[in-house]
Design a protein around this motif. Structure first.
Motif, PDB file in Angstrom:
ATOM      1  N   GLN A  50       0.825  -1.212   0.000  1.00 43.48           N
ATOM      2  CA  GLN A  50       0.000   0.000   0.000  1.00 43.48           C
ATOM      3  C   GLN A  50       0.862   1.266   0.000  1.00 43.48           C
ATOM      4  O   GLN A  50       0.587   2.206  -0.748  1.00 43.48           O
ATOM      5  N   SER A  51       1.903   1.268   0.826  1.00 40.26           N
ATOM      6  CA  SER A  51       2.756   2.454   0.930  1.00 40.26           C
ATOM      7  C   SER A  51       3.458   2.742  -0.394  1.00 40.26           C
ATOM      8  O   SER A  51       3.559   3.908  -0.817  1.00 40.26           O
ATOM      9  N   ILE A  52       3.925   1.703  -1.064  1.00 41.89           N
ATOM     10  CA  ILE A  52       4.632   1.878  -2.335  1.00 41.89           C
ATOM     11  C   ILE A  52       3.682   2.418  -3.403  1.00 41.89           C
ATOM     12  O   ILE A  52       4.024   3.330  -4.166  1.00 41.89           O
ATOM     13  N   ILE A  53       2.483   1.857  -3.461  1.00 42.22           N
ATOM     14  CA  ILE A  53       1.515   2.303  -4.464  1.00 42.22           C
ATOM     15  C   ILE A  53       1.094   3.750  -4.194  1.00 42.22           C
ATOM     16  O   ILE A  53       1.009   4.568  -5.119  1.00 42.22           O
ATOM     17  N   LYS A  54       0.835   4.089  -2.939  1.00 38.36           N
ATOM     18  CA  LYS A  54       0.472   5.463  -2.605  1.00 38.36           C
ATOM     19  C   LYS A  54       1.600   6.425  -2.956  1.00 38.36           C
ATOM     20  O   LYS A  54       1.360   7.522  -3.477  1.00 38.36           O
ATOM     21  N   TYR A  55       2.836   6.021  -2.712  1.00 37.13           N
ATOM     22  CA  TYR A  55       3.993   6.855  -3.065  1.00 37.13           C
ATOM     23  C   TYR A  55       4.030   7.082  -4.581  1.00 37.13           C
ATOM     24  O   TYR A  55       4.245   8.214  -5.043  1.00 37.13           O
TER      25      TYR A  55
END
Length: 303
Positions: A50-55
């Motif tokens: 999730q963090s990578i996609i949001k970034y």
């Protein structure tokens, strides 16, 4: 955005993930060919995904999701932005008749776990070399079974980084396609609904399918499996064989002499070799039979 900046940002954002810069992808995909990733990231938790996609969304960075690359050809120019490779997400659990598998788990391993728990339904997958996520993406199937037959639902991350559960009915199934081929979702895990069975009969079926696969398919070389979709009322391999194409080679890529529907990497093939041979096969079959073969294999990345 500068690649070194993305690399530094991700090291801070997901410090426990594997993060590599300008990494060649050929060592991480089943076909053993392809160019470099600007950034390759291998997450181990759903939060990291999730963090990578949001970034990527927030910084307008292109993101490409991969499993083990058993049904893709990465072009020699490689992939820009972030390659999110899900192969560290491998957990499989069973509760009564439900098998839950993370997207990076091998679909073959999932079928073996089902056997251990005497559960019917995944026998067809015992020889499919992809991951669970890749199997959902392509609605993978073999010997009369396919993922759509046994899937209950999937936990996914949408293009904004939000968690969602998609039901089987939502997935727009087709022949070697699903809602996931649109690229809107990243698969985290799948739930399969199976049935109780006898260990001996399940194993007998899996042994039979394994024998058929090993006797007919060129498993000694890296490949993408069946290159072309089955045309109406015909078989791609038969058309290729009748076109006299078995054994034809461009660079290190060859139309298999064992199964005409496979193009194998026999001698350090490049993606350009493979793509050129696919084009030659399509052109030859079109000229001989008037049939335009459609590829099942996906081509990604830059020339």
């Amino acid at each position: 955005m500068d690649i070194s900046q993305i690399y530094e940002d991700l090291q801070t954002l997901v410090p426990k993930a594997v993060i590599q810069c300008h990494e060649t992808l050929k060592g991480y995909v089943y076909t053993q060919m392809g160019g470099n990733a600007d950034i390759r990231v291998v997450p181990s938790t759903y939060d990291e995904v999730q963090s990578i996609i949001k970034y990527a969304v927030d910084h307008n960075v292109m993101i490409t999701t991969l499993g083990n690359g058993s049904n893709v050809v990465i072009r020699d120019g490689g992939i820009r932005g972030i390659v999110l490779q899900m192969t560290n997400l491998q957990e499989i659990t069973v509760s009564e008749h439900t098998l839950v598998a993370q997207s990076g788990a091998s679909i073959i391993h999932a079928s073996q776990i089902a056997l251990q728990h005497q559960l019917n339904g995944l026998e067809f997958a015992c020889g499919i070399p992809g991951t669970v996520g890749g199997a959902l993406y392509m609605n993978a199937g073999a010997y009369g079974g396919e993922v759509a037959d046994v899937l209950l639902d999937a936990l996914v991350v949408d293009s904004t980084g939000q968690l969602l559960t998609l039901r089987k009915e939502d997935m727009k199934w087709g022949y070697r396609q699903s809602i996931f081929t649109g690229g809107q979702y990243t698969i985290l895990q799948a739930r399969f609904g199976l049935e109780s069975g006898e260990h001996s009969s399940i194993k007998e079926k899996m042994d039979e399918l394994t024998f058929l696969r090993e006797s007919k398919q060129p498993l000694e070389y890296p490949s993408c499996g069946s290159v072309f979709k089955r045309p109406p009322n015909r078989f791609a391999g038969q058309l290729i064989q009748e076109s006299g194409l078995q054994g034809v080679r461009i660079g290190g890529a060859e139309v298999s002499t064992k199964h005409a529907g496979f193009i194998v990497n026999v001698d350090n093939a490049t993606a350009s070799d493979y793509i050129a041979l696919v084009a030659h096969v399509r052109e030859t079959v079109r000229e001989k039979f008037g049939i335009d073969l459609e590829t099942e294999v996906k081509f990604i990345g830059e020339e």
